[in-house]
Design a protein around this motif. Structure first.
Motif, short mmCIF file in Angstrom:
data_model
loop_
_atom_site.label_atom_id
_atom_site.label_comp_id
_atom_site.label_asym_id
_atom_site.label_seq_id
_atom_site.Cartn_x
_atom_site.Cartn_y
_atom_site.Cartn_z
N LYS A 36 0.82 -1.22 0.00
CA LYS A 36 0.00 0.00 0.00
C LYS A 36 0.85 1.26 0.00
N SER A 37 1.84 1.32 0.88
CA SER A 37 2.67 2.52 0.97
C SER A 37 3.46 2.74 -0.32
N SER A 38 3.98 1.67 -0.90
CA SER A 38 4.72 1.79 -2.16
C SER A 38 3.81 2.26 -3.28
N LEU A 39 2.58 1.73 -3.34
CA LEU A 39 1.63 2.15 -4.36
C LEU A 39 1.29 3.64 -4.19
N LEU A 40 1.03 4.05 -2.97
CA LEU A 40 0.71 5.47 -2.71
C LEU A 40 1.87 6.37 -3.14
N VAL A 170 -10.02 -4.15 -12.62
CA VAL A 170 -8.81 -4.79 -12.10
C VAL A 170 -7.61 -4.17 -12.81
N VAL A 171 -6.64 -3.68 -12.02
CA VAL A 171 -5.48 -2.98 -12.58
C VAL A 171 -4.19 -3.64 -12.10
N PRO A 172 -3.46 -4.36 -12.97
CA PRO A 172 -2.13 -4.83 -12.59
C PRO A 172 -1.24 -3.61 -12.31
N PHE A 173 -0.49 -3.66 -11.21
CA PHE A 173 0.25 -2.47 -10.75
C PHE A 173 1.66 -2.85 -10.32
N SER A 174 2.62 -2.01 -10.70
CA SER A 174 4.00 -2.18 -10.24
C SER A 174 4.52 -0.85 -9.70
N SER A 175 4.83 -0.81 -8.43
CA SER A 175 5.42 0.39 -7.83
C SER A 175 6.82 0.62 -8.37
N THR A 176 7.49 -0.46 -8.78
CA THR A 176 8.87 -0.37 -9.27
C THR A 176 8.91 0.15 -10.70
N LYS A 177 8.10 -0.43 -11.58
CA LYS A 177 8.17 -0.09 -13.01
C LYS A 177 7.10 0.90 -13.47
N GLY A 178 6.10 1.13 -12.64
CA GLY A 178 5.08 2.11 -13.01
C GLY A 178 3.89 1.55 -13.76
#
Length: 195
Positions: A36-40, A170-178
């Motif tokens: 959650k924190s990384s996504l935010l 539904v959204v695939p999400f990567s905090s690292t790659k965006g």
């Protein structure tokens, strides 16, 4: 909606401390250590606005961030087994208090680790939001940890499982790659601005 000038406002560890809701809110919910924190931080183009930890169960308060015309609400993660019973009860009271207090919740971003099928608590949360008619989307975090084939297979399996609950975004999400950042920003903007 602008995502580039967020401000941390306040934290509350008890439902009784919560301020009244005076502007639209977007809440972020999920298991401990789901990201959650990384996504935010990625959504808001910040490195450490929301505190990131490798230790599950680190967020034990509801944290409020002012973001343009709304507030982002970082909810404490659920499901961390090593938390004491009293702490689990406090968490349940805090969450139930937040969701049942008549707040202007425009959207909940429900985070699920894409590498795994949803836990029973994830399913319980989805069913709770459906029952209470709280709008939500599912962000599948850590999608970059899967190769292309694994990602496609897991996305298909997760969408198939969630299909019985209706038409869920539904959204695939990567905090690292965006991956998924712009799509999720679009869904949030639409919910907040009512378009």
């Amino acid at each position: 909606m602008k995502f580039d000038n967020p401000i941390f406002e306040t934290s509350f560890g008890s439902f009784k401390q919560l301020n009244a809701s005076d502007i639209p809110e977007v809440a972020f919910s999920g298991r401990s250590n789901v990201g959650k924190s990384s996504l935010l931080n990625r959504l808001l183009s910040r490195k450490s606005l929301a505190r990131v930890s490798s230790m599950p169960g680190k967020t034990v308060t509801i944290n409020f961030f002012r973001v343009d015309k709304c507030r982002f609400v970082d909810l404490p993660g659920y499901g961390y087994a090593k938390v004491a019973r009293d702490e689990k009860l406090r968490w349940a009271e805090l969450m139930e208090g937040y969701f049942s207090s008549g707040r202007d919740i425009r959207l909940v971003v429900q985070l699920i680790d894409m590498r795994h099928m949803p836990s029973q608590q994830d399913i319980d949360m989805i069913e709770y939001m459906l029952e209470c008619e709280i709008p939500f989307v599912v962000a599948l975090t850590k999608c970059d940890k899967l190769n292309k084939t694994e990602r496609l297979n897991q996305l298909e399996a997760l969408c198939s499982l969630l299909a019985k609950y209706g038409n869920i975004s539904v959204v695939p999400f990567s905090s690292t790659k965006g991956d998924g950042v712009e799509e999720l920003r679009g869904l949030i903007s639409k919910a907040v601005e009512g378009e």
